[in-house]
Design a protein around this motif. Structure first.
Motif, PDB file in Angstrom:
ATOM      1  N   ASN A  82       0.871  -1.166   0.000  1.00 22.81           N
ATOM      2  CA  ASN A  82       0.000   0.000   0.000  1.00 22.81           C
ATOM      3  C   ASN A  82       0.915   1.224   0.000  1.00 22.81           C
ATOM      4  O   ASN A  82       1.358   1.697   1.050  1.00 22.81           O
ATOM      5  CB  ASN A  82      -0.909  -0.003   1.228  1.00 22.81           C
ATOM      6  N   MET A  83       1.201   1.737  -1.182  1.00 29.85           N
ATOM      7  CA  MET A  83       2.204   2.781  -1.313  1.00 29.85           C
ATOM      8  C   MET A  83       1.798   4.076  -0.613  1.00 29.85           C
ATOM      9  O   MET A  83       2.644   4.865  -0.209  1.00 29.85           O
ATOM     10  CB  MET A  83       2.480   3.056  -2.796  1.00 29.85           C
ATOM     11  N   ARG A  84       0.484   4.288  -0.428  1.00 25.60           N
ATOM     12  CA  ARG A  84       0.034   5.507   0.256  1.00 25.60           C
ATOM     13  C   ARG A  84       0.422   5.498   1.733  1.00 25.60           C
ATOM     14  O   ARG A  84       0.493   6.547   2.367  1.00 25.60           O
ATOM     15  CB  ARG A  84      -1.475   5.653   0.126  1.00 25.60           C
ATOM     16  N   ASP A  85       0.637   4.307   2.292  1.00 25.56           N
ATOM     17  CA  ASP A  85       1.015   4.208   3.697  1.00 25.56           C
ATOM     18  C   ASP A  85       2.505   4.452   3.923  1.00 25.56           C
ATOM     19  O   ASP A  85       2.944   4.586   5.061  1.00 25.56           O
ATOM     20  CB  ASP A  85       0.667   2.819   4.244  1.00 25.56           C
ATOM     21  N   ILE A  86       3.266   4.459   2.840  1.00 28.26           N
ATOM     22  CA  ILE A  86       4.712   4.615   2.989  1.00 28.26           C
ATOM     23  C   ILE A  86       5.048   6.098   3.066  1.00 28.26           C
ATOM     24  O   ILE A  86       4.926   6.828   2.078  1.00 28.26           O
ATOM     25  CB  ILE A  86       5.462   3.941   1.821  1.00 28.26           C
ATOM     26  N   ARG A  87       5.463   6.537   4.231  1.00 31.79           N
ATOM     27  CA  ARG A  87       5.810   7.934   4.437  1.00 31.79           C
ATOM     28  C   ARG A  87       6.814   8.029   5.589  1.00 31.79           C
ATOM     29  O   ARG A  87       7.046   7.077   6.310  1.00 31.79           O
ATOM     30  CB  ARG A  87       4.569   8.760   4.749  1.00 31.79           C
ATOM     31  N   ASN A  88       7.403   9.188   5.697  1.00 32.11           N
ATOM     32  CA  ASN A  88       8.380   9.440   6.766  1.00 32.11           C
ATOM     33  C   ASN A  88       9.510   8.412   6.768  1.00 32.11           C
ATOM     34  O   ASN A  88       9.983   8.000   7.818  1.00 32.11           O
ATOM     35  CB  ASN A  88       7.688   9.440   8.137  1.00 32.11           C
TER      36      ASN A  88
END
Length: 374
Positions: free
Chosen positions: A129-135
């Protein structure tokens, strides 16, 4: 001593059974995403055979014969249960972790030699889930990933290439972050290069031809990613359709390896092949063109399939190597016995296939299934 290479063909035979798939929920822990991983109540085990036959041509003696063949191993995309080899020894590269079947003879005494490995293996389907990849964290230049997967590979990866570095610079300026940059590169390569017959072109040839096969699309992607200090590598595979195929994954510090396939995106513009691995391949080796670090008398660089060394006789006697498909239609399909899979449900393994204690934290494998142990 001279080096000979040959195009690879393998054989896959497989058994299917009715199974229900279920998915692990994606978890977000401390802003670190984990992928959806398709599980099965009982893993499907495929029997994969890689075979090459060496034939002597001429009446003289062949000396100093050595052959290397990649052996699939447990990694993010598959679980390997058992490997059987016709002869030789399976060696593991101490740096990159790829495994090779190694055979060495002082002389090639017979008119032919068959070399093969049979691997029992379960592919693992992954969707991030690329939208969850942050920070995500900054890259550690001393990490294994940065040390091994940022270098050039003669003829294939050249981060000083003006065309590649210029393209990387323009895409980077328009990108929000590393993931956005990787996605823009993936979209650009898929839409601006043609899928052509043939594969494993050097970088300059890919650019002049305007495209290539899956390995060539992967070469473009790896160049663009490494140009901006993003660890990336080729994953050289064989598909269940018994064809060679290559896809890319890139590393995010503190998160892991993210798969992408610009070649498939080129052929299927409406499809999603970023952060997705559908389990349709068996990975033979990861990364290309590096010098294998194993205890053998013959240094070797990994490219894609198999290689061999030999010293021909003065009369011109030489060796010819040919890989071919063992699976001739339905006659090649055979059952895989359950003893291929560890019976105990208590044993757990890390992604390198090493047994770990019950207190181990992180992604683990049990009975061919991946899950997060907290």
């Amino acid at each position: 001593m001279r080096l000979a290479t040959s195009s690879w063909q393998g054989a896959i035979s497989f058994v299917t059974s009715n199974m229900k798939n279920r998915f692990l929920l994606s978890l977000l822990l401390a802003s670190i995403s984990t992928p959806f991983i398709a599980e099965e109540e009982k893993p499907t085990v495929y029997s994969f055979t890689n075979k090459v036959v060496f034939t002597k041509e001429g009446d003289g003696d062949i000396t100093n014969f050595a052959a290397f063949m990649p052996v699939p191993q447990t990694n993010d995309y598959q679980t390997v249960w058992k490997v059987e080899a016709s002869e030789g020894v399976v060696l593991e590269d101490e740096n990159y972790g790829n495994k090779l079947l190694y055979v060495n003879h002082d002389r090639f005494a017979s008119s032919s030699l068959e070399l093969s490995t049979t691997t029992h293996i379960t592919p693992i389907k992954i969707t991030w889930n690329m939208r969850d990849i942050r920070n995500f964290k900054e890259y550690d230049p001393e990490s294994k990933e940065c040390r091994l997967y940022l270098g050039n590979r003669e003829g294939y990866i050249d981060t000083s290439n003006i065309d590649m570095s210029g393209l990387a610079g323009s895409i980077w300026k328009a990108s929000r972050d590393v993931v956005d940059y990787a996605y823009r590169c993936y979209e650009y390569v898929a839409s601006h290069y043609q899928y052509l017959d043939g594969d494993w072109r050097p970088l300059v040839r890919i650019l002049s031809d305007g495209g290539g096969g899956s390995a060539d699309f992967s070469t473009l992607m790896v160049n663009l990613l490494r140009c901006k200090g993003i660890p990336a590598r080729h994953n050289v595979c064989v598909t269940f359709g018994e064809q060679l195929h290559t896809f890319v994954d890139f590393y995010l510090e503190g998160i892991g390896w993210i798969p992408l396939d610009a070649a498939r995106k080129s052929l299927d513009p409406d499809g999603n092949y970023f952060g997705v691995y559908d389990g349709s391949c068996i990975v033979l080796i990861q990364d290309i063109g590096y010098k294998v670090s194993v205890d053998t008398p013959s240094p070797i660089n990994i490219l894609q399939d198999y290689v061999f060394y030999c010293t021909p006789s003065d009369d011109g006697t030489s060796l010819m190597a040919m890989g071919f498909l063992q699976n001739n239609g339905l006659s090649g399909i055979h059952a895989v016995t359950t003893d291929s899979v560890p019976a105990s449900t208590d044993s757990i393994y890390n992604l390198q296939g090493q047994k770990v204690p019950p207190t181990y934290k992180g992604l683990v494998i049990r009975n061919g299934q991946k899950y997060i142990q907290k």
